[in-house]
Design an enzyme around this catalytic site. Structure first.
Site, PDB file in Angstrom:
ATOM      1  N   MET A  10       0.854  -1.190   0.000  1.00 58.38           N
ATOM      2  CA  MET A  10       0.000   0.000   0.000  1.00 58.38           C
ATOM      3  C   MET A  10       0.889   1.239   0.000  1.00 58.38           C
ATOM      4  SD  MET A  10      -3.131  -1.158   2.539  1.00 58.38           S
ATOM      5  CE  MET A  10      -4.083   0.338   2.195  1.00 58.38           C
ATOM      6  N   GLY A  12      -0.130   4.463  -0.451  1.00 61.23           N
ATOM      7  CA  GLY A  12      -0.796   5.720  -0.132  1.00 61.23           C
ATOM      8  C   GLY A  12      -1.550   6.269  -1.326  1.00 61.23           C
ATOM      9  N   GLY A  13      -1.393   5.630  -2.489  1.00 59.39           N
ATOM     10  CA  GLY A  13      -2.118   6.033  -3.690  1.00 59.39           C
ATOM     11  C   GLY A  13      -3.468   5.358  -3.784  1.00 59.39           C
ATOM     12  N   ASP A  15      -4.764   3.561  -6.256  1.00 58.91           N
ATOM     13  CA  ASP A  15      -4.799   2.231  -6.869  1.00 58.91           C
ATOM     14  C   ASP A  15      -4.603   1.111  -5.845  1.00 58.91           C
ATOM     15  OD1 ASP A  15      -5.241   3.225  -9.440  1.00 58.91           O
ATOM     16  OD2 ASP A  15      -3.116   3.425  -9.868  1.00 58.91           O
ATOM     17  N   CYS A 100      13.096  -1.815  -9.870  1.00 55.23           N
ATOM     18  CA  CYS A 100      12.447  -1.776  -8.557  1.00 55.23           C
ATOM     19  C   CYS A 100      11.433  -2.908  -8.419  1.00 55.23           C
ATOM     20  CB  CYS A 100      11.771  -0.421  -8.352  1.00 55.23           C
ATOM     21  SG  CYS A 100      10.948  -0.255  -6.742  1.00 55.23           S
ATOM     22  N   GLY A 124      -1.018  -2.826  -6.534  1.00 52.98           N
ATOM     23  CA  GLY A 124      -2.007  -2.072  -7.292  1.00 52.98           C
ATOM     24  C   GLY A 124      -1.638  -1.882  -8.748  1.00 52.98           C
ATOM     25  N   CYS A 196      10.520   7.485  -8.158  1.00 54.23           N
ATOM     26  CA  CYS A 196      10.117   7.641  -6.765  1.00 54.23           C
ATOM     27  C   CYS A 196      11.133   8.404  -5.923  1.00 54.23           C
ATOM     28  CB  CYS A 196       9.824   6.279  -6.144  1.00 54.23           C
ATOM     29  SG  CYS A 196      11.152   5.064  -6.309  1.00 54.23           S
TER      30      CYS A 196
END
Length: 369
Positions: A10, A12-13, A15, A100, A124, A196
């Site tokens: 997760m 924080g977005g 999706d 990544c 997501g 990121c």
């Protein structure tokens, strides 16, 4: 029968938030995991990780799942960022999202999730997994405008066999509707863009801190020197903005207008950056490419058949002939010339909806070759 435990990344977005809710609705025991992958300067205005953690924890509270944070910044620096810098220093343009996914989200994260007792992991991403007999296949998402299989092409059978992509079968517009209906605190949060660890900061300023560089001449295909570059690492093939060549009078059209300049080639030996005018200049078009570091989702190179490829994200698939050289090298010849084929980026192969894998572009051949 006990519920299967799924650990979902997760961010924080919106999706990954909706993906976590979907898994809970499907009856899984869901645990959220927030990955912190960068901390060198996360107290600056450019890094959003603190707010992202708040958003992820707030969503977990609303949908009723447990969440924990885990710090993978050391692994990220060793496995992703170091390679990113090596590639840029070598004059190539790497894709850190591909690395990544292979090294952090589906390796370090997967290993951590298994220690938590997970049966499966989820993210997501917009993609699908299908089991076909004894093999697992990676498929494009139903929402073709959001499909992320390009970034996932280095995943292997062990990783795919434990992975769920809840969003693979729905549209992004539906994800937004679900988030709004659930009144998730991040329902209207903008999608993250860019790399990121760079965030919204100026890219060149960020690289300045890590790379050695040497200014040199900007030249045309005719060999005319028309300016100076600040260092080859700071440019990518096909780049138009930030070259610093606006309004050269000797290169204007009769009506006073001027065709845009594009980065076309890098001469690493002599530290020369070549630029051309016009989007469709022959130096920007390639009929073939060579790639290495190949990774095949099935665990072996695909059998010869009609295939297509992408040489950059959001590009339409283009038909190609594939020549395989062992397990880890291949060459592609395109039916249509491709624009700004860039060493360091990924060439990803498809058979219809099925992503077969891909490799890192080493070189390309112009249309006149």
């Amino acid at each position: 029968m006990s519920k299967k435990k799924v650990v979902i990344g997760m961010s924080g977005g919106v999706d990954s938030s909706v993906a976590a809710w979907m898994l809970k609705q499907q009856g899984y025991q869901v645990i959220g995991l927030f990955m912190k992958n960068w901390e060198d300067d996360d107290d600056t205005q450019f890094c959003s990780s603190r707010q992202d953690w708040i958003d992820a924890a707030s969503v977990a509270d609303v949908i009723g799942v447990d969440i924990e944070a885990v710090n993978f910044s050391a692994e990220y620096k060793d496995r992703v960022f170091a390679e990113f810098l090596r590639e840029y220093q070598a004059g190539r343009t790497p894709n850190p999202d591909v690395l990544c996914n292979a090294e952090i989200k589906f390796k370090a994260f997967l290993e951590h999730a298994m220690l938590l007792g997970a049966d499966l992991i989820a993210t997501g991403h917009y993609a699908r997994v299908r089991q076909a007999e004894a093999k697992f296949e990676l498929l494009k998402a139903v929402d073709r405008t959001k499909d992320q299989s390009y970034f996932l092409h280095r995943l292997n059978q062990a990783q795919l066999s434990r992975t769920l992509f809840p969003l693979g079968t729905i549209l992004k517009s539906e994800v937004r509707k679900i988030a709004a209906k659930l009144a998730l605190p991040n329902a209207h949060k903008k999608d993250s863009t860019g790399i990121c660890f760079i965030g919204e900061r100026p890219f060149r300023a960020f690289l300045n801190r890590y790379l050695s560089y040497q200014p040199g001449p900007l030249k045309t295909p005719d060999g005319d020197t028309i300016g100076q570059h600040v260092g080859l690492s700071f440019y990518t093939l096909g780049q138009r903005k930030g070259i610093g060549l606006g309004g050269l009078k000797s290169y204007q059209n009769a009506d006073g207008s001027s065709d845009a300049w594009y980065v076309a080639r890098k001469d690493l030996v002599n530290n020369i950056l070549y630029v051309v005018q016009g989007h469709d200049h022959p130096w920007l078009l390639s009929s073939s490419l060579a790639a290495g570091q190949a990774s095949w989702i099935a665990g072996e190179a695909p059998a010869p058949r009609g295939m297509s490829a992408k040489t950059r994200y959001r590009q339409a698939d283009v038909a190609c002939d594939v020549s395989l050289y062992g397990e880890h090298q291949f060459a592609l010849r395109f039916t249509e010339a491709q624009w700004a084929v860039t060493p360091g980026q990924s060439a990803v192969l498809y058979d219809g909806d099925t992503c077969l894998g891909g490799g890192i572009i080493d070189s390309s051949t112009g249309i006149s070759a």
